[in-house]
Write a protein that holds these residues in place. Structure first.
Motif, PDB file in Angstrom:
ATOM      1  N   ILE A  51      -7.323  -3.778   1.136  1.00 16.78           N
ATOM      2  CA  ILE A  51      -6.145  -3.934   2.004  1.00 16.78           C
ATOM      3  C   ILE A  51      -4.934  -4.209   1.106  1.00 16.78           C
ATOM      4  CG2 ILE A  51      -5.117  -5.250   3.917  1.00 16.78           C
ATOM      5  CD1 ILE A  51      -7.710  -3.828   4.745  1.00 16.78           C
ATOM      6  N   GLY A  52      -4.041  -3.262   1.059  1.00 12.59           N
ATOM      7  CA  GLY A  52      -2.818  -3.426   0.271  1.00 12.59           C
ATOM      8  C   GLY A  52      -3.054  -3.410  -1.218  1.00 12.59           C
ATOM      9  N   ARG A  53      -4.050  -2.672  -1.659  1.00  7.66           N
ATOM     10  CA  ARG A  53      -4.363  -2.687  -3.090  1.00  7.66           C
ATOM     11  C   ARG A  53      -3.895  -1.400  -3.746  1.00  7.66           C
ATOM     12  NH1 ARG A  53      -9.524  -6.274  -4.291  1.00  7.66           N
ATOM     13  NH2 ARG A  53      -8.011  -6.948  -5.830  1.00  7.66           N
ATOM     14  N   SER A  54      -3.246  -1.566  -4.890  1.00 10.48           N
ATOM     15  CA  SER A  54      -2.779  -0.384  -5.594  1.00 10.48           C
ATOM     16  C   SER A  54      -3.977   0.446  -6.034  1.00 10.48           C
ATOM     17  CB  SER A  54      -1.954  -0.789  -6.810  1.00 10.48           C
ATOM     18  OG  SER A  54      -2.716  -1.629  -7.644  1.00 10.48           O
ATOM     19  N   GLU A  55      -5.141  -0.218  -6.120  1.00  8.80           N
ATOM     20  CA  GLU A  55      -6.365   0.496  -6.508  1.00  8.80           C
ATOM     21  C   GLU A  55      -6.679   1.609  -5.514  1.00  8.80           C
ATOM     22  OE1 GLU A  55      -7.990  -0.222  -9.197  1.00  8.80           O
ATOM     23  OE2 GLU A  55      -6.982  -2.072  -9.750  1.00  8.80           O
ATOM     24  N   ASN A  56      -6.264   1.413  -4.238  1.00 12.70           N
ATOM     25  CA  ASN A  56      -6.509   2.467  -3.247  1.00 12.70           C
ATOM     26  C   ASN A  56      -5.917   3.782  -3.735  1.00 12.70           C
ATOM     27  OD1 ASN A  56      -7.542   0.455  -1.730  1.00 12.70           O
ATOM     28  ND2 ASN A  56      -5.838   0.349  -0.257  1.00 12.70           N
ATOM     29  N   LEU A  57      -4.712   3.652  -4.326  1.00 14.25           N
ATOM     30  CA  LEU A  57      -4.023   4.849  -4.784  1.00 14.25           C
ATOM     31  C   LEU A  57      -4.660   5.387  -6.054  1.00 14.25           C
ATOM     32  CD1 LEU A  57      -0.460   3.478  -4.179  1.00 14.25           C
ATOM     33  CD2 LEU A  57      -1.674   5.126  -2.778  1.00 14.25           C
ATOM     34  N   GLU A  68       0.831  -1.202   0.000  1.00 14.62           N
ATOM     35  CA  GLU A  68       0.000   0.000   0.000  1.00 14.62           C
ATOM     36  C   GLU A  68       0.871   1.260   0.000  1.00 14.62           C
ATOM     37  OE1 GLU A  68      -3.638  -0.894   2.150  1.00 14.62           O
ATOM     38  OE2 GLU A  68      -3.628   1.193   2.789  1.00 14.62           O
ATOM     39  N   LYS A  69       1.990   1.180   0.706  1.00 17.99           N
ATOM     40  CA  LYS A  69       2.874   2.355   0.775  1.00 17.99           C
ATOM     41  C   LYS A  69       3.541   2.624  -0.569  1.00 17.99           C
ATOM     42  CE  LYS A  69       3.194   2.831   5.519  1.00 17.99           C
ATOM     43  NZ  LYS A  69       1.954   3.497   5.803  1.00 17.99           N
ATOM     44  N   VAL A  70       3.986   1.513  -1.246  1.00  9.69           N
ATOM     45  CA  VAL A  70       4.797   1.720  -2.454  1.00  9.69           C
ATOM     46  C   VAL A  70       3.964   1.721  -3.740  1.00  9.69           C
ATOM     47  CG1 VAL A  70       6.830   0.701  -1.356  1.00  9.69           C
ATOM     48  CG2 VAL A  70       5.350  -0.747  -2.768  1.00  9.69           C
ATOM     49  N   GLY A  71       2.659   1.426  -3.604  1.00  9.75           N
ATOM     50  CA  GLY A  71       1.822   1.442  -4.795  1.00  9.75           C
ATOM     51  C   GLY A  71       1.792   0.115  -5.529  1.00  9.75           C
ATOM     52  N   ALA A  72       2.075  -0.988  -4.821  1.00 10.91           N
ATOM     53  CA  ALA A  72       1.940  -2.319  -5.430  1.00 10.91           C
ATOM     54  C   ALA A  72       0.596  -2.915  -5.015  1.00 10.91           C
ATOM     55  CB  ALA A  72       3.082  -3.204  -4.960  1.00 10.91           C
ATOM     56  N   GLY A  80      -6.371   9.072  -7.090  1.00 11.37           N
ATOM     57  CA  GLY A  80      -5.719   9.816  -8.152  1.00 11.37           C
ATOM     58  C   GLY A  80      -4.345  10.313  -7.764  1.00 11.37           C
ATOM     59  N   LYS A  81      -3.732   9.656  -6.751  1.00  7.51           N
ATOM     60  CA  LYS A  81      -2.451  10.174  -6.286  1.00  7.51           C
ATOM     61  C   LYS A  81      -1.304   9.744  -7.190  1.00  7.51           C
ATOM     62  CE  LYS A  81      -3.461  10.483  -1.369  1.00  7.51           C
ATOM     63  NZ  LYS A  81      -3.386   9.703  -0.161  1.00  7.51           N
ATOM     64  N   ARG A  82      -1.400   8.490  -7.669  1.00  7.69           N
ATOM     65  CA  ARG A  82      -0.292   7.988  -8.482  1.00  7.69           C
ATOM     66  C   ARG A  82      -0.840   7.241  -9.681  1.00  7.69           C
ATOM     67  NH1 ARG A  82       3.386   5.443  -3.683  1.00  7.69           N
ATOM     68  NH2 ARG A  82       2.948   7.151  -2.273  1.00  7.69           N
ATOM     69  N   GLY A  83       0.033   6.919 -10.609  1.00  7.54           N
ATOM     70  CA  GLY A  83      -0.391   6.196 -11.807  1.00  7.54           C
ATOM     71  C   GLY A  83      -0.710   4.754 -11.494  1.00  7.54           C
ATOM     72  N   ALA A  84      -1.365   4.098 -12.448  1.00  4.50           N
ATOM     73  CA  ALA A  84      -1.752   2.708 -12.264  1.00  4.50           C
ATOM     74  C   ALA A  84      -0.514   1.821 -12.199  1.00  4.50           C
ATOM     75  CB  ALA A  84      -2.636   2.263 -13.420  1.00  4.50           C
ATOM     76  N   ALA A  85      -0.569   0.822 -11.308  1.00  2.82           N
ATOM     77  CA  ALA A  85       0.530  -0.133 -11.222  1.00  2.82           C
ATOM     78  C   ALA A  85       0.442  -1.074 -12.417  1.00  2.82           C
ATOM     79  CB  ALA A  85       0.404  -0.927  -9.933  1.00  2.82           C
ATOM     80  N   PRO A  86       1.572  -1.575 -12.915  1.00  3.19           N
ATOM     81  CA  PRO A  86       1.492  -2.521 -14.022  1.00  3.19           C
ATOM     82  C   PRO A  86       0.773  -3.789 -13.581  1.00  3.19           C
ATOM     83  CG  PRO A  86       3.731  -2.408 -13.124  1.00  3.19           C
ATOM     84  CD  PRO A  86       2.943  -1.359 -12.440  1.00  3.19           C
ATOM     85  N   LEU A  95     -12.495  -8.762  -1.067  1.00  2.00           N
ATOM     86  CA  LEU A  95     -13.462  -9.655  -1.719  1.00  2.00           C
ATOM     87  C   LEU A  95     -13.906  -9.112  -3.070  1.00  2.00           C
ATOM     88  CD1 LEU A  95     -15.267 -12.242  -1.113  1.00  2.00           C
ATOM     89  CD2 LEU A  95     -17.063 -10.614  -0.545  1.00  2.00           C
ATOM     90  N   PHE A  96     -14.021  -7.788  -3.153  1.00  6.44           N
ATOM     91  CA  PHE A  96     -14.627  -7.193  -4.344  1.00  6.44           C
ATOM     92  C   PHE A  96     -13.577  -6.748  -5.355  1.00  6.44           C
ATOM     93  CE2 PHE A  96     -17.616  -6.236  -0.821  1.00  6.44           C
ATOM     94  CZ  PHE A  96     -18.680  -6.992  -1.276  1.00  6.44           C
ATOM     95  N   ASP A  97     -14.016  -6.683  -6.599  1.00  4.93           N
ATOM     96  CA  ASP A  97     -13.159  -6.145  -7.649  1.00  4.93           C
ATOM     97  C   ASP A  97     -13.205  -4.614  -7.516  1.00  4.93           C
ATOM     98  OD1 ASP A  97     -11.909  -5.371  -9.927  1.00  4.93           O
ATOM     99  OD2 ASP A  97     -13.543  -5.952 -11.277  1.00  4.93           O
ATOM    100  N   PRO A  98     -12.053  -3.995  -7.248  1.00 10.42           N
ATOM    101  CA  PRO A  98     -12.072  -2.547  -6.997  1.00 10.42           C
ATOM    102  C   PRO A  98     -12.680  -1.760  -8.153  1.00 10.42           C
ATOM    103  CG  PRO A  98      -9.915  -3.462  -6.485  1.00 10.42           C
ATOM    104  CD  PRO A  98     -10.698  -4.568  -7.118  1.00 10.42           C
ATOM    105  N   ALA A  99     -12.403  -2.200  -9.386  1.00 12.48           N
ATOM    106  CA  ALA A  99     -12.922  -1.461 -10.542  1.00 12.48           C
ATOM    107  C   ALA A  99     -14.449  -1.542 -10.562  1.00 12.48           C
ATOM    108  CB  ALA A  99     -12.330  -2.035 -11.824  1.00 12.48           C
TER     109      ALA A  99
END
Ligand SMILES: NC(=O)c1ccc[n+]([C@@H]2O[C@H](COP(=O)([O-])OP(=O)(O)OC[C@H]3O[C@@H](n4cnc5c(N)ncnc54)[C@H](O)[C@@H]3O)[C@@H](O)[C@H]2O)c1
Length: 478
Positions: A457-463, A254-258, A467-473, A441-445
């Motif tokens: 929890i620990g999802r790059s989708e949180n970021l 979550e911190k690093v955007g993974a 709109g803070k950072r770009g999408a993770a690969p 449990l849910f698909d963030p999109a």
């Protein structure tokens, strides 16, 4: 064989019913006469999928009955299982009073008519096998007309690995059976008892089929009493640590955007690691992990060893449970006067068990902070009302109703039916559409399309959502 099972809780009832289904003649005993009265009416006091159905089959197979009279049951039995609770004391040590009482009463009920094996299925600190033997001997001496040396018995440790919610399948199709005892004769009795299970010589019940590719023979690990007792603690400590590891990685993700689920898939496909027990979330609960890890730490301490990995495992889990409140505060700032809808109360799906459930801690904290709590659980609400009546919760009859006018909903227990919720409709019920997905449990999109401000929890989708950072690969489909 004739079998007595002492304790009709989650372990004892399932063990008794499964052994009867395999063809043994079983008597289940409990000191709780209300429980026994219900069981005699085929009304099983716990929720465990398939147990009622298997009980009906077990009655036709080996036969099973339920009593409070331990002495009569022991007198007629070849094998006596002790499956009583070993809850934690405030110090973290296991409370052995139920075990001690069961062992003493078993000794007092023994006569010289046959050789008996007393099997400890409760999870107990190392050395309890010896304690059980001593207590049985004391029981024999207490007013028993038989002389101690005339009564033949052996003590075994046969730790239980079933999981609530899938206990029937876990019992009929186990990964292994562990038997610890001092004497070969004792081990032989248990090998004979488990023969139908080991060789899978039974017709699988229609509601719990044998898994495809299940081995023709279940491995049996025979060992000493001490090693058997240690196997159970080591297994639970490892599983608790594995989840704790996934949670810690999720926090770093979550911190690093993974994205934690993708990272865990990436490591879990390594056969040395394995994919199970790597789901990040708001921490483990239940009656076993916390108490067994603490108890193992105490045992280590008794021998002058500080179990640092175990300490860390408990600490990570404690922190993980606070995440829900932290995430709600990040979204809502003030929790006083807010309405929070909880989806799920049980410590995991497919059970009504609330022991050490993260939901309870979350509810207590929310109430302390002045929030209003609405909750829905498909099975555990009656247990919650009964056991935690002091918690001011508005119980709802559906997930939809728990979301009504809520400022946020929190997915606490990943019941399968929550996966099928129409999130669009849910979000329309709410005052503010915030979703804290405590079990990913849910698909963030999909949640976002449904109108939710989603937070896992620990999802790059949180970021991404912020709109803070770009999408993770993303990895290719796995
Ligand atoms: N629940 C699980 O998923 C699980 C899995 C593996 C191992 N275990 C271990 O198995 C043991 C039992 O766990 P549980 O969850 O079934 O406990 P539980 O609390 O559900 O049931 C224990 C039962 O024992 C009865 N009892 C207590 N003292 C008795 C006595 N002297 N005579 C007769 N009955 C007595 C109680 O009334 C109760 O019904 C524990 O040591 C636990 O750590 C539990």
């Amino acid at each position: 064989m004739r079998v007595t099972v002492i304790g009709t809780g989650y372990v004892g009832t399932v063990t008794g019913v499964c052994l009867a289904y395999l063809g043994h003649q079983v008597t289940c005993v409990d000191t709780d006469d209300k429980k026994i009265a219900r069981l005699q009416q085929h009304d099983i006091p716990i929720y465990e999928p398939g147990l009622t159905e298997l009980l009906a089959l077990a009655e036709k197979s080996g036969g099973i009955d339920f009593r409070t009279d331990l002495a009569a049951a022991v007198a007629e039995s070849d094998v006596i299982f002790i499956a009583v609770g070993t809850p934690p004391l405030p110090t973290g040590e296991a409370n052995l009073s139920y075990l001690e009482s069961a062992a003493r009463s078993t000794g007092a009920a023994m006569d010289a008519s046959r050789y008996r094996v007393v099997v400890n299925k409760s999870t107990v600190p190392v050395g309890c096998g010896n304690l059980v033997e001593t207590l049985i001997r004391e029981g024999i001496r207490d007013g028993n007309p038989w002389k101690e040396r005339e009564i033949g018995f052996g003590v075994a440790s046969n730790p239980e690995f079933l999981r609530e919610g899938s206990a029937i399948g876990d019992s009929l199709y186990p990964d292994r059976i562990v038997v610890g005892a001092q004497e070969e004769r004792t081990i032989k009795v248990l090998k004979d008892l488990y023969q139908p299970l080991v060789k899978q010589q039974f017709d699988p019940p229609s509601f719990c089929p044998r898994p495809a590719g299940f081995p023709k023979a279940v491995p049996v690990v025979t060992t000493t009493l001490t090693s058997a007792e240690m196997i159970k603690y080591a297994a639970n400590a490892f599983l608790a640590m594995k989840i704790g590891f996934a949670n810690e990685m999720a926090n770093i993700c979550e911190k690093v955007g993974a994205d934690a689920p993708e990272v865990m898939t990436g490591i879990g496909l390594d056969s040395r690691i394995g994919i199970s027990f790597l789901n990040a979330g708001i921490g483990w609960g239940g009656s076993c992990f916390g108490k067994d890890v603490q108890s193992l730490m105490h045992i280590a301490g008794d021998y002058g060893y500080q179990a640092r990995l175990l300490e860390a495992s408990l600490a990570v889990n404690r922190l993980q449970r606070q995440l829900v409140i932290q995430k709600l505060q990040e979204k809502l700032y003030i929790l006083k006067g807010r309405t929070i809808g909880l989806l799920g109360l049980a410590f995991k799906p497919n059970t009504d068990d609330l022991r050490d459930a993260p939901s309870l801690q979350i509810i207590e904290r929310l109430l302390q902070m002045g929030a209003r709590v609405r909750a829905f659980d498909p099975i555990a609400m009656d247990a919650c009302r009964e056991q935690y009546g002091h918690l001011k919760i508005t119980y709802c009859d559906s997930a939809m109703s728990a979301a009504e006018d809520a400022d946020a909903i929190v997915l606490v227990t990943e019941w399968p039916e929550f996966r099928d919720l129409d999130l669009g409709l849910v979000s329309k019920q709410m005052a503010q559409s915030i979703l804290v997905d405590g079990r990913n449990l849910f698909d963030p999109a999909a949640a976002r399309i449904a109108g939710f401000d989603y937070c896992g929890i620990g999802r790059s989708e949180n970021l991404r959502g912020n709109g803070k950072r770009g999408a993770a690969p993303r990895v290719a489909s796995v």
